[in-house]
Design a protein around this motif. Structure first.
Motif, short mmCIF file in Angstrom:
data_model
loop_
_atom_site.label_atom_id
_atom_site.label_comp_id
_atom_site.label_asym_id
_atom_site.label_seq_id
_atom_site.Cartn_x
_atom_site.Cartn_y
_atom_site.Cartn_z
N ALA A 147 27.42 31.04 -32.66
CA ALA A 147 28.15 29.77 -32.67
C ALA A 147 27.55 28.77 -33.65
CB ALA A 147 28.17 29.18 -31.26
N ASP A 148 26.24 28.90 -33.94
CA ASP A 148 25.61 27.97 -34.87
C ASP A 148 26.25 28.03 -36.25
OD1 ASP A 148 24.54 30.59 -35.06
OD2 ASP A 148 22.77 29.85 -36.13
N VAL A 149 26.69 29.22 -36.66
CA VAL A 149 27.32 29.35 -37.97
C VAL A 149 28.70 28.68 -37.97
CG1 VAL A 149 28.16 30.98 -39.70
CG2 VAL A 149 26.04 31.45 -38.46
N LEU A 150 29.45 28.86 -36.91
CA LEU A 150 30.75 28.20 -36.82
C LEU A 150 30.58 26.69 -36.89
CD1 LEU A 150 31.32 31.10 -35.58
CD2 LEU A 150 33.12 29.97 -34.25
N LEU A 151 29.61 26.17 -36.14
CA LEU A 151 29.38 24.72 -36.12
C LEU A 151 28.97 24.21 -37.50
CD1 LEU A 151 27.55 24.44 -32.69
CD2 LEU A 151 29.91 23.79 -33.21
N ALA A 152 28.21 25.03 -38.26
CA ALA A 152 27.79 24.63 -39.60
C ALA A 152 28.99 24.45 -40.52
CB ALA A 152 26.83 25.66 -40.18
N PHE A 153 30.07 25.18 -40.25
CA PHE A 153 31.28 25.06 -41.06
C PHE A 153 32.29 24.09 -40.45
CE2 PHE A 153 29.57 28.97 -42.80
CZ PHE A 153 29.85 28.82 -44.16
N GLY A 154 31.88 23.39 -39.40
CA GLY A 154 32.73 22.37 -38.83
C GLY A 154 33.84 22.88 -37.96
N VAL A 155 33.70 24.09 -37.41
CA VAL A 155 34.71 24.61 -36.48
C VAL A 155 34.04 24.93 -35.15
CG1 VAL A 155 36.14 25.53 -38.33
CG2 VAL A 155 34.42 26.99 -37.27
N SER A 156 34.81 25.01 -34.11
CA SER A 156 34.27 25.24 -32.77
C SER A 156 34.56 26.65 -32.31
CB SER A 156 34.88 24.25 -31.78
OG SER A 156 36.26 24.55 -31.58
N PRO A 157 33.76 27.18 -31.39
CA PRO A 157 34.05 28.51 -30.84
C PRO A 157 35.43 28.59 -30.18
CG PRO A 157 31.80 27.85 -30.32
CD PRO A 157 32.47 26.65 -30.90
N GLU A 158 35.92 27.46 -29.68
CA GLU A 158 37.24 27.48 -29.04
C GLU A 158 38.36 27.54 -30.07
OE1 GLU A 158 34.84 25.18 -28.40
OE2 GLU A 158 34.15 26.21 -26.57
N ARG A 159 38.11 26.99 -31.26
CA ARG A 159 39.12 27.00 -32.33
C ARG A 159 38.43 27.39 -33.62
NH1 ARG A 159 42.89 21.77 -32.15
NH2 ARG A 159 44.14 23.18 -33.44
N PRO A 160 38.12 28.67 -33.80
CA PRO A 160 37.29 29.10 -34.93
C PRO A 160 37.98 29.11 -36.28
CG PRO A 160 37.94 30.98 -33.62
CD PRO A 160 38.42 29.78 -32.87
N GLY A 161 39.30 29.07 -36.32
CA GLY A 161 40.00 29.09 -37.59
C GLY A 161 40.17 30.49 -38.14
N ALA A 162 40.74 30.57 -39.34
CA ALA A 162 41.14 31.86 -39.91
C ALA A 162 39.97 32.67 -40.45
CB ALA A 162 42.16 31.63 -41.02
N CYS A 163 38.82 32.05 -40.68
CA CYS A 163 37.70 32.76 -41.31
C CYS A 163 36.70 33.34 -40.31
CB CYS A 163 36.98 31.82 -42.27
SG CYS A 163 38.00 31.27 -43.65
N PHE A 164 36.95 33.14 -39.02
CA PHE A 164 36.06 33.67 -37.98
C PHE A 164 36.91 34.36 -36.91
CE2 PHE A 164 33.84 30.02 -39.77
CZ PHE A 164 32.56 30.54 -40.00
N HIS A 165 36.46 35.53 -36.46
CA HIS A 165 37.19 36.28 -35.45
C HIS A 165 36.22 36.76 -34.37
CE1 HIS A 165 40.76 36.37 -38.03
NE2 HIS A 165 39.93 36.62 -39.02
N ALA A 166 36.54 36.51 -33.13
CA ALA A 166 35.68 36.90 -32.02
C ALA A 166 35.47 38.40 -32.02
CB ALA A 166 36.28 36.44 -30.70
N SER A 167 34.20 38.82 -31.82
CA SER A 167 33.88 40.25 -31.80
C SER A 167 33.33 40.70 -30.46
CB SER A 167 32.87 40.57 -32.91
OG SER A 167 31.70 39.79 -32.76
N GLN A 168 32.59 39.82 -29.80
CA GLN A 168 32.05 40.06 -28.47
C GLN A 168 31.66 38.70 -27.91
OE1 GLN A 168 28.14 42.01 -28.36
NE2 GLN A 168 28.12 41.95 -30.61
N PRO A 169 31.26 38.62 -26.63
CA PRO A 169 30.92 37.31 -26.07
C PRO A 169 29.88 36.57 -26.93
CG PRO A 169 31.08 38.91 -24.32
CD PRO A 169 31.22 39.68 -25.60
#
Length: 261
Positions: A179-201
């Motif tokens: 999640a630290d990487v998502l936050l660095a790009f200004g997106v949240s785990p709840e709304r990760p955007g098109a460049c991040f896709h959930a892979s496991q918890p």
């Protein structure tokens, strides 16, 4: 110096296409050098455990192939951009920077990678070039925007007059982050955007090339070539061709270079 690149490049090295005939560029792979396993064969970075004489031989061959010297950087996953102005003797300690730009035809811009994303920049009129090392930290911090600004300043040009080539890096199906990487790009785990896709918890797959293209487009770059996230561009998936730190931390480094003829 005379151009000696044509006919001297190993078959699986990349030849980035730029529109102006004054722009030269190349990206190395593992092929063509003298280093022994696990640094086989074209490792270009000393201090990793490789035989220093082999690294020196590889670097001399690289400079012979491109027909001009290069200057190493001390890359720290930051956003500093180094300006190359001359071919004077290199400093005893390489400058701390993750990008390099020049308007001189006497020296090549070089950055090194082994899973991070290399991005090459060139003015469409052939007035300036640059290269950036974009791991996720540098990418989130703005290393591409900083490099673009310096190339534009050197060329007295707008971002729309700069073209970029994105090289191979760890691919979007292999780069698992927290999640630290998502936050660095200004997106949240709840709304990760098109460049991040959930892979496991609590884990996501990050698309570095898409993130880079997104940021370059916002900055005004319209001409982008190279890595589109397809499997063939993934360094981790092709360790026989590319050095990959995630595949084997004790490994070599490839170089992406751009210069003015």
């Amino acid at each position: 110096m005379p151009e000696r690149l044509d006919g001297r490049v190993p078959a699986d090295w990349w030849r980035p296409p730029f529109s102006h005939p004054r722009i030269g560029a190349v990206m190395t792979t593992r092929s063509g050098g003298v280093s022994q396993p696990p640094f086989d064969a074209f490792n270009l970075r000393a201090g990793l455990g490789d035989d220093p004489a082999a690294v020196q031989t590889n670097r001399a061959l690289l400079q012979e192939i491109i027909g001009r010297p290069t200057r190493l950087l001390s890359q720290v996953h930051g956003v500093a951009v180094h300006l190359l102005e001359s071919v004077a003797e290199p400093p005893a300690t390489p400058p701390v920077a993750d990008a390099v730009v020049t308007a001189s035809s006497a020296v090549a811009c070089e950055i090194q990678v082994a899973d991070c994303l290399p991005v090459l920049f060139a003015h469409v009129g052939g007035r300036a070039v640059g290269a950036a090392h974009a791991g996720w930290r540098g990418l989130a911090g703005g290393v591409l925007e900083a490099t673009l600004a310096r190339v534009c300043a050197l060329a007295d040009a707008s971002a729309g007059e700069i073209e970029c080539w994105l090289g191979p890096c760890i691919g979007p199906t292999r780069f698992e982050v927290g999640a630290d990487v998502l936050l660095a790009f200004g997106v949240s785990p709840e709304r990760p955007g098109a460049c991040f896709h959930a892979s496991q918890p609590d884990k996501w797959l990050a698309d570095l090339p898409a993130l880079a293209r997104q940021r370059l487009a916002v900055a005004g770059v319209q001409r982008m070539h190279g890595n589109n996230g397809a499997p063939d561009w993934c360094t981790l998936s092709h360790p026989q061709r590319y050095f990959s730190y995630r595949h084997a931390p004790r490994t070599g480094r490839m170089a992406a270079l751009v210069w003015l003829r």
